[in-house]
Design a protein around this motif. Structure first.
Motif, short mmCIF file in Angstrom:
data_model
loop_
_atom_site.label_atom_id
_atom_site.label_comp_id
_atom_site.label_asym_id
_atom_site.label_seq_id
_atom_site.Cartn_x
_atom_site.Cartn_y
_atom_site.Cartn_z
N LYS A 191 0.88 -1.12 0.16
CA LYS A 191 0.01 -0.10 0.12
C LYS A 191 0.81 1.30 -0.05
CE LYS A 191 -2.16 -0.89 3.95
NZ LYS A 191 -3.06 -0.70 5.16
N ARG A 192 0.25 2.26 -0.74
CA ARG A 192 1.02 3.69 -0.62
C ARG A 192 0.70 4.35 0.54
NH1 ARG A 192 3.83 5.76 -4.59
NH2 ARG A 192 3.49 3.82 -5.91
N VAL A 193 1.46 4.95 1.20
CA VAL A 193 1.04 6.03 2.18
C VAL A 193 1.68 7.18 2.15
CG1 VAL A 193 0.53 4.21 4.00
CG2 VAL A 193 2.89 5.01 3.68
N SER A 194 1.29 8.47 2.51
CA SER A 194 2.13 9.76 2.26
C SER A 194 2.95 9.91 3.34
CB SER A 194 0.95 10.55 2.38
OG SER A 194 -0.18 10.64 3.53
N ARG A 206 8.76 10.30 4.03
CA ARG A 206 8.44 10.72 2.56
C ARG A 206 7.25 9.87 2.09
NH1 ARG A 206 10.23 6.26 1.56
NH2 ARG A 206 12.58 5.80 2.03
N ASP A 207 6.57 10.31 1.04
CA ASP A 207 5.42 9.62 0.36
C ASP A 207 6.37 8.01 0.34
OD1 ASP A 207 4.00 11.51 0.55
OD2 ASP A 207 3.64 11.86 -1.84
N THR A 208 5.69 6.91 0.40
CA THR A 208 6.51 5.59 0.22
C THR A 208 5.31 4.48 0.09
OG1 THR A 208 8.14 4.45 1.01
CG2 THR A 208 6.63 5.14 2.70
N PHE A 212 14.84 -4.57 1.87
CA PHE A 212 13.83 -3.83 2.30
C PHE A 212 13.84 -3.96 3.72
CE2 PHE A 212 12.56 -5.06 -1.93
CZ PHE A 212 12.67 -3.66 -2.87
N PRO A 213 13.86 -2.46 4.62
CA PRO A 213 13.89 -2.76 6.10
C PRO A 213 12.54 -2.80 6.48
CG PRO A 213 14.25 -0.19 5.20
CD PRO A 213 14.20 -1.36 3.97
N SER A 214 12.59 -3.44 7.89
CA SER A 214 11.52 -3.57 8.79
C SER A 214 11.40 -2.16 9.24
CB SER A 214 11.69 -4.38 9.64
OG SER A 214 11.45 -4.28 11.17
N VAL A 215 10.04 -1.81 9.35
CA VAL A 215 9.71 -0.66 9.88
C VAL A 215 8.64 -0.74 10.97
CG1 VAL A 215 10.65 1.04 8.14
CG2 VAL A 215 8.25 0.14 8.23
N GLY A 216 8.75 0.35 12.16
CA GLY A 216 7.61 -0.09 13.22
C GLY A 216 7.88 -1.40 13.90
N GLN A 242 2.65 -10.49 12.12
CA GLN A 242 2.76 -9.46 10.88
C GLN A 242 3.75 -8.21 11.19
OE1 GLN A 242 -0.83 -7.19 9.85
NE2 GLN A 242 -1.78 -8.29 11.61
N PHE A 243 4.47 -8.06 10.30
CA PHE A 243 5.50 -6.80 10.35
C PHE A 243 5.25 -6.09 8.78
CE2 PHE A 243 8.86 -8.18 7.98
CZ PHE A 243 9.15 -9.72 8.11
N VAL A 244 5.80 -4.86 8.84
CA VAL A 244 5.75 -3.96 7.85
C VAL A 244 7.20 -3.86 7.48
CG1 VAL A 244 4.89 -1.69 6.97
CG2 VAL A 244 3.64 -2.84 8.90
N VAL A 245 7.44 -3.63 5.96
CA VAL A 245 8.70 -3.12 5.52
C VAL A 245 8.43 -1.97 4.50
CG1 VAL A 245 9.81 -5.40 5.59
CG2 VAL A 245 8.50 -4.89 3.61
N ASP A 246 9.66 -1.01 4.53
CA ASP A 246 9.28 -0.01 3.79
C ASP A 246 9.80 -0.25 2.32
OD1 ASP A 246 9.30 2.52 2.78
OD2 ASP A 246 11.01 3.61 3.87
N LEU A 247 8.96 -0.25 1.20
CA LEU A 247 9.46 -0.51 0.03
C LEU A 247 9.91 0.43 -0.72
CD1 LEU A 247 6.39 -3.02 -0.76
CD2 LEU A 247 8.71 -3.59 -0.21
N GLY A 248 10.05 1.91 -0.31
CA GLY A 248 10.46 3.18 -0.97
C GLY A 248 9.39 3.60 -1.84
#
Ligand code: PLP
Length: 396
Positions: free
Chosen positions: A259-262, A277-279, A309-313, A319-325
Motif C-alpha cells: 500500500k501507498r502511504v503519504s 516521505r511518501d512511500t 527492504f528494512p522492517s519499520v515500526g 505480521q510486520f511492515v517493510v518500507d519498499l521505498g
C-alpha cells in the motif's frame, strides 16, 4: 512448526543438499574419527528425521539427541544407526530406551543404577556412555562421584546389565580454539579414561569435539566428532569465517499487502516509526508468534526479488511492515520475502539476526515456529528448486 497450510504462508525451507554438503565438510575434518551428527531439538528445528537420514547418507554413522523421547522417535521412524541420548532425570524410566537399543549417556550414579535396574527388568544389556563433567559444570559425572560410578560400572558390566560404549564430555569454550579450558578439559577426559582403565573399565570409544572443536582442534577429535550447528551450515565461530559450510534453513513469507502511504504517517503499534516521505509499505504475515522476535523491530531487512527492504515500526504477533521505498521497489502482493537464508541471493543470514539480538544463530534457527511450515529441498540431484512437502515430517 505446524503441518497443514494455515494460510499465513511462512515457510522454513530446509536444503538437505546443504546438510549433506556440510556433513561431507565435517567428514574431511574428522580424519580417521567417526562422525555423530547432533539432531537434538528436532535437528535444531530443521526436522530430525530428514536430517538424520541425510546425514547418515552423507557419511555420519551415529546420531546424538538430548532426550530418550527424541531418540525413540527416530528409532521408531526406522533409523537403525546408533543413537545416543544424554539428558535424563534420575527417575527416568530407561526400559523403553533399552528395548529400542538407544545408547544412554549417564551423568550420575543414580542414573547408572536406574539404567542397570531397567536392564535387569527388561532382560537386556543396556548400552551406556559415561558423560564426564570435565569442567563445563553442567551435565556429566562430577569428580567426587567418579569413583563410585566406576565401581558400579564395573559391577554392572560384569553382570552384563551394561555394556560401556563410550566415555565423552562437552567443551565449555570450544568457540575460542586456543582457550586454555579446552586443553584442561581434554586432559581431565584422558585422565578419567585412564583411571577407568586402571579400575578395569574400558570404553570402546572416547569423544569430545562439538562443531567448533571439530573444525579447529583436530587434536581433540579422539575417536568421534560430535557436531551439531556446523551440519546445519552455520559457522560455530563466525569470526573465523564460514569453513565452507552452507546454511540449510531459509525462512520466507509472502508479501500479503502492498500500500501507498503519504509522508508523516506512523506505522504499527505505538507509532514508533513515521514515514519520512511518501512511500510504499509491504505487509509480511509473520510475527513474533512465528519466531520473528519483537526486539528485532526496525532492526532487520527482508530480501524481495534480490533487493533488501528494512522492517519499520514494531513487529506484531502475526505480521510486520517493510518500507519498499517511494517507487515500491517493483514488489507485488504474493512475492516472496526472504527473512534469512544462505545469503547467496543477497538475503540476510541468521547471523545478522543474532548480531541484532545479541545472541547466537543457534537461538535464531531454533526460534522459528508458530504457523511456519517446513518444506524440504531433497539432497539428491533434482531439477533446480523442487520443493518436497513432507507434512508428516513437517508436523513434528
Ligand atoms: C549440542 C551438543 C553438541 C553439538 O554442539 P554444536 O556446538 O552445535 O556443534 C555436542 N555435544 C553435546 C553434549 C551437545 O549438547
Amino acid at each position: 512448526m505446524s503441518g497443514p497450510d494455515t494460510g499465513a504462508g511462512s515457510t522454513a525451507t530446509i536444503d538437505l543438499g546443504a546438510i549433506a554438503h556440510n556433513v561431507r565438510v565435517l567428514r574431511e575434518h574428522a580424519g580417521d574419527a567417526a562422525t555423530m551428527v547432533v539432531v537434538k531439538a528436532d535437528a535444531y528445528n530443521h526436522g530430525a528425521l530428514a536430517v538424520a537420514r541425510t546425514a547418515l547418507a552423507a557419511g555420519a554413522t551415529e546420531l546424538g539427541v538430548t532426550t530418550v523421547g527424541e531418540a525413540i522417535a527416530l528409532r521408531q521412524a526406522g533409523i537403525t544407526a546408533p543413537i545416543l541420548s544424554w539428558l535424563h532425570r534420575s527417575d527416568t524410566d530407561f526400559a523403553p530406551a533399552i528395548t529400542e537399543g538407544i545408547e544412554i549417556g549417564v551423568s550420575s550414579k543414580a542414573q547408572l543404577a536406574a539404567v542397570a535396574a531397567a536392564a535387569v527388568r527388561t532382560h537386556r544389556t543396556a548400552v551406556v556412555t559415561l558423560k564426564i563433567d570435565t569442567g563445563l559444570n553442567r551435565n556429566g559425572v562430577a569428580s567426587d562421584e567418579f569413583g563410585d560410578v566406576l565401581a558400579l560400572l564395573g559391577r554392572t558390566i560384569a553382570d552384563e546389565s551394561v555394556r560401556l560404549r563410550a566415555v565423552f564430555s562437552h567443551l565449555a569454550c570450544a568457540d575460542v580454539p586456543d582457550h586454555p579450558a579446552n586443553d584442561r578439559q581434554a586432559k581431565v577426559l584422558q585422565d578419567s579414561v585412564a583411571s577407568a582403565a586402571s579400575a578395569g573399565v574400558r570404553p570402546e570409544i572416547v569423544h569430545l569435539a562439538n562443531s567448533a572443536a571439530a573444525l579447529t582442534r583436530h587434536d581433540l577429535r579422539f575417536d568421534m566428532i560430535r557436531p551439531g550447528i556446523a551440519a546445519y551450515g552455520l559457522s560455530p565461530i563466525p569470526e573465523l569465517g564460514q569453513f565452507g559450510l552452507k546454511p540449510a534453513m531459509t525462512v520466507s513469507a509472502y508479501v500479503a499487502l502492498v500500500k501507498r502511504v503519504s509522508a508523516g504517517q506512523s506505522v504499527s503499534y505505538g507509532h514508533t516509526w513515521t514515514t519520512p516521505r511518501d512511500t510504499v509499505l509491504g505487509l509480511i504475515p509473520m510475527g513474533y508468534a512465528d519466531g520473528v522476535t519483537r526486539s528485532l523491530s526496525g532492526r532487520f531487512d527482508v530480501a524481495i526479488g534480490g533487493r533488501r527492504f528494512p522492517s519499520v515500526g514494531r513487529v506484531c504477533m502475526d505480521q510486520f511492515v517493510v518500507d519498499l521505498g517511494p517507487d515500491g521497489g517493483g514488489v507485488q502482493e504474493g512475492d516472496t520475502a526472504v527473512l534469512f537464508g544462505s545469503g547467496v541471493d543477497g538475503e540476510p543470514l541468521a547471523q545478522e539476526w543474532a548480531d541484532s539480538l545479541d545472541t547466537i544463530h543457534y537461538e535464531v534457527v531454533t526460534g522459528i515456529g508458530g504457523r511456519t511450515r517446513r518444506a524440504y529441498i531433497p539432497a539428491v540431484e533434482h531439477p533446480a528448486g523442487t520443493v518436497l512437502q513432507t507434512p508428516e515430517e513437517a508436523s513434528t
